[in-house]
Scaffold this active site. Structure first.
Site: not given
Ligand SMILES: NC(=O)c1ccc[n+]([C@@H]2O[C@H](COP(=O)([O-])OP(=O)(O)OC[C@H]3O[C@@H](n4cnc5c(N)ncnc54)[C@H](OP(=O)(O)O)[C@@H]3O)[C@@H](O)[C@H]2O)c1
Length: 289
Positions: A53, A97, A120
Site C-alpha cells: 500500500k 491494518q 477503508d
C-alpha cells in the site's frame, strides 16, 4: 462458449494513471493527498500488505505515513494515535491494518477513525450512508468490483446478481452497490441450503467466501459473469480463488483470475478513496494549503 478473463491488473493500471493526475493537480494546488497506515504488532501478512500500500501511494503521488506500534502497545495508545491523525490536516486517509492483536476491539478502533478520513469505508457511519444510498467512502474491494464491471460494460440493472458471502467488508457492501444499480440481488451465506440452485440463477456472480474452489462450472448458468474475490493460500503455497477457474471456462462469459483480478483493483480503490478525500477536504476548506 469462449470465456474471457478480466484483466484486473490492466484495468487497475489505467485507473491509477487517472488517480496520479488528480493527485498531481491537488499537489500543485498546495494539498498533496496523504494516507496514514497504522499497524500493531508483527502479523506477517500485514507487513506485506502495508508495504504494498505504501509503495502504491508513492507511485500515485500520495504521501504516506507508515505507523507501526509494537506488540506491547495497548488499545489506548492506538486510539491516541488515531485521534492525532484525525486532527492532522495533512492526512486525508487513515487505515488501520487488520487483524489487530488479541485484546483490541476492532469495532472501537474503527469507530475512532474520523468518518471523513475513513478510506477503508469500515466506519458504521459510512456503512450507513452506503445502506441509505448516499455513499461517501465505499470499502475498497466492492468499489473495485463495481469499477471492473463498469469497465467491462456490464450494467447490473435488471440482472440477477448473486453474492456468496455476507461480510461487512465485501459481501454486504457489494450487494448494496449492485442493488443501487438496479440488480435483483440474492445474498448467500454458509447456512444457505443448496447453494448451486441459487448460483445457477446468477447473471452476475460475486464470490467472497474464503473457500478455495467453492464454485465450479456446474454451479453456473451459461454466460454468467463471475467475479472471484477469494484469496486462499493452499497447502502447496499457491494462491487460489473461491472459484475453480479451469472448471468455469466454457460456461462463464467472463471471469476474474486469482491473482490478477479483484486484488489489484482493491489497492487502486484505496488510492482513489484517498485522493477523493483530499479533494473533498480542499473543497470544504478542511485542509492546510
Ligand atoms: N481480493 C481482495 O482484495 C480481497 C479483499 C478482501 C477479502 N478477500 C478475500 O475474499 C474472501 C472473503 O473475505 P471476507 O473478509 O468477506 O471473509 P469472511 O468475513 O470470512 O466472510 C466469508 C463469508 O462467506 C460465507 N461462506 C463461507 N462458506 C460458505 C459457503 N460454503 N457457502 C456460502 N457462503 C459461505 C460466510 O458465511 P457466514 O457469514 O454464514 O459465516 C461469510 O459470510 C477471503 O478469501 C478473503 O481473503 C479478498
Amino acid at each position: 462458449m469462449q470465456t474471457r478473463t478480466i484483466d484486473g491488473n490492466a484495468i487497475a493500471r489505467e485507473l491509477r494513471a487517472g488517480i496520479l493526475t488528480r493527485a498531481a493537480t491537488l499537489t500543485a494546488g498546495g494539498v498533496q493527498p496523504g494516507l496514514a497506515v497504522i499497524r500493531v504488532g508483527s502479523h506477517p501478512a500485514s507487513s506485506v500488505y502495508v508495504r504494498n500500500k505504501i509503495a502504491a501511494c508513492g507511485e500515485a503521488g500520495i504521501h504516506s505515513r507508515d505507523i507501526h506500534l509494537s506488540e506491547t502497545a495497548d488499545e489506548a495508545a492506538l486510539l491516541d494515535q488515531i485521534r492525532a491523525l484525525n486532527d492532522d490536516a495533512s492526512i486525508h486517509g487513515i487505515l488501520v491494518q487488520l487483524p489487530l492483536p488479541r485484546g483490541f476491539s476492532p469495532e472501537r478502533v474503527l469507530e475512532a477513525v474520523s468518518p471523513l478520513k475513513d478510506v477503508d469505508g469500515f466506519h458504521p457511519m459510512n456503512a450507513g450512508l452506503l445502506a441509505v444510498g448516499h455513499p461517501r467512502f465505499v470499502p475498497c474491494t466492492p468499489l473495485g468490483i463495481m469499477k471492473l464491471l463498469e469497465h467491462e460494460g456490464v450494467n447490473p440493472e435488471g440482472r440477477h446478481a448473486v453474492v456468496v458471502g455476507r461480510s461487512n467488508i465485501v459481501g454486504k457492501p457489494i450487494a448494496l452497490l449492485l442493488l443501487q444499480k438496479g440488480a435483483t440481488v440474492t445474498i448467500c451465506n454458509s447456512r444457505t441450503p443448496d447453494l448451486r440452485s441459487i448460483t445457477r440463477q446468477a447473471e452476475i456472480l460475486v464470490v467472497a467466501a474464503g473457500k478455495p474452489k467453492l464454485i465450479t462450472g456446474a454451479m453456473l448458468s451459461p454466460g454468467a459473469i463471475v467475479i472471484d474475490v477469494g484469496i486462499n493460500r493452499l497447502a502447496d503455497g499457491k494462491l487460489a480463488g473461491d472459484v475453480d477457474f479451469s472448471s468455469v471456462l466454457g460456461t462463464a462469459a467472463r471471469v476474474t483470475p486469482v491473482p490478477g483480478g479483484v486484488g489489484p483493483m482493491t489497492i487502486a480503490m484505496l488510492l482513489e478513496n484517498t485522493v477523493a478525500s483530499a479533494e473533498r477536504a480542499l473543497a470544504s476548506g478542511r485542509t492546510r494549503t
